[in-house]
Every structure is written in C-alpha cells, then in structure tokens.
Design a protein around this motif. Structure first.
Motif, PDB file in Angstrom:
ATOM      1  N   SER A  79      45.283   4.999  15.333  1.00 13.95           N
ATOM      2  CA  SER A  79      45.122   5.545  16.678  1.00 13.95           C
ATOM      3  C   SER A  79      43.663   5.922  16.926  1.00 13.95           C
ATOM      4  O   SER A  79      42.841   5.949  16.005  1.00 13.95           O
ATOM      5  CB  SER A  79      46.006   6.790  16.862  1.00 13.95           C
ATOM      6  N   GLY A  80      43.363   6.212  18.181  1.00 13.15           N
ATOM      7  CA  GLY A  80      42.012   6.630  18.537  1.00 13.15           C
ATOM      8  C   GLY A  80      41.621   7.931  17.873  1.00 13.15           C
ATOM      9  O   GLY A  80      40.428   8.192  17.647  1.00 13.15           O
ATOM     10  N   VAL A  83      39.655   7.357  14.726  1.00 13.94           N
ATOM     11  CA  VAL A  83      38.241   7.062  14.972  1.00 13.94           C
ATOM     12  C   VAL A  83      37.489   8.355  15.279  1.00 13.94           C
ATOM     13  O   VAL A  83      36.380   8.577  14.782  1.00 13.94           O
ATOM     14  CB  VAL A  83      38.082   6.056  16.131  1.00 13.94           C
TER      15      VAL A  83
END
Length: 229
Positions: A79-80, A83
């Motif tokens: 998922s973001g 990051v």
C-alpha cells in the motif's frame, strides 16, 4: 509441441518483464529516498551535540526505530502507507548520519571526504548490481551467514561504546562494509532471480545496506585521511 514452446516463451518473457519492473521501481524509489535522507541529515547535524552527549541512548533509539519502521514497512508493503513509512524511515536514518557528518564538516577536507564516501558507496552499488545481473546466481544462501555476522558486529559495536577502543572501531567499520556489500549483492540477486517481487521491501533492504556502507566508509576516511588543520 510448438504451441507449448510458445506458451513457455511467453511465460518466460512475462516473468523477465516483471523482474525488470521490480528492479526499475526499486531504483526509482531509492532515488526518491535520497530527498528525505538529505533533509534528515541536515536536521541530524543540528542535533549532533545531543547524540554525542548520549551515544548509547541514541544508538538504542536508532536500533529500536529501525526495527519498528521495518516491521511497519513489511506489514504495509502493498500500500501507499508502506512507501510513506519508507520515506519516514529514510528521514530518520538521515538524521542519524548527523554525528559523522558534523565531524566531517569540522575538518578542512571534510566535504571532499563526504563526496568520496558517496562515490565509493555508489561504486559498491554498481559493482554488486553488475555481479548480480551478470552472473544471475541466487545468492540467498548467504542470508543466514550474513545475519549472524550483522548481529555479531552489532553486539561488538555496542560493547565498544563502553571500551572505546579506536582500533576495534576501525575494524568494525571495515567488516561492516564487507557484510553489507554482500547483503547488497544478495538483495539485488533476489530481485533479478525473482526471489523478491515487492519493490518497497527491496528498496528498504538496499537502502539499509547503502546507509551502512556510506556511514562506515566515511568513518574510515575520516580516521585515515581527515585533516583538522
């Protein structure tokens, strides 16, 4: 038979394309991590006196944060948020470059040594990546050995904070560069050989190796080539 061969060829091509995508995304994400690392380093230089005053506490905080961040990244790797955690992690690790960078900047040739350490780290990255992509051998078998080596170096390093033996510190820096260069080789080979398919995890592992190589290479350069005059 010809149909089967076409299917096998197409499958091999798709697999190769996926590996190249992971490798490309890993390098792109690594490039992005340099931004928070630099920002963190600037902050870390300002906090360097605090690190020098409480080195053991600072080291334990760094170790705990490294473990916590990496666990969070692993759990959110798809998922973001993964990051975002990686970028936060690199800011944090940049801050912990503050002490060694502040020492370097206090020397007459410090900026040159920082640049030389950066070039040397890039050279190690290029060499390990070239070996991994050219040989295409799976170096995962080194994992257990390298993990034992890393833990041993960590324990000795923490102990040396009490004994303060300069010669031992230099030996530890040299061995750390060797161990994390091999970690780098193993991580890149895992991507090339399809052992790692998540570029967030791949970038995290490569980043940690690069951070360790740069910081310890700079330590050695400061010890042998630093000019305080």
């Amino acid at each position: 038979m010809q149909s089967d061969l076409r299917v096998m060829t197409a499958g091999a091509g798709a697999l190769s394309a996926e590996r190249n995508k992971v490798l490309r995304n890993t390098y792109l994400l690594l490039a992005l991590t340099m931004v928070p690392t630099v920002i963190g380093a600037v902050v870390g230089i300002q906090l360097a006196p605090l690190f020098f005053k409480h080195p053991i506490v600072a080291s334990l905080v760094m170790l705990g944060a490294m473990i916590g961040f990496q666990m969070g990244i692993a759990r959110n790797r798809n998922s973001g948020l993964g990051v975002a955690l990686l970028l936060g992690f690199t800011f944090f690790m940049g801050a912990f470059l503050g002490p060694v960078l502040s020492v370097a900047l206090s020397m007459k040739n410090g900026p040159q040594l920082i640049g030389l350490a950066a070039v040397g780290t890039g050279g190690v990255m290029l060499a390990m990546s070239t070996i991994a992509t050219t040989v295409k051998k799976d170096f995962s078998f080194m994992g257990k050995f390298l993990m034992v080596g890393m833990i041993t170096l960590l324990v000795i390093g923490l102990a040396n904070m009490f004994f303060q033996l300069p010669a031992l510190a230099l030996v530890l820096s040299a061995l750390t560069i060797v161990v994390f260069s091999l970690f780098l080789l193993m991580d890149v080979s895992r991507i090339v050989n399809g052992g790692e398919t998540n570029y967030v995890i791949a970038a995290t592992g490569v980043y940690v190796s690069l951070w360790a190589i740069f910081s310890n290479l700079l330590n050695l350069l400061l010890a042998f080539a630093g000019n305080r005059e």
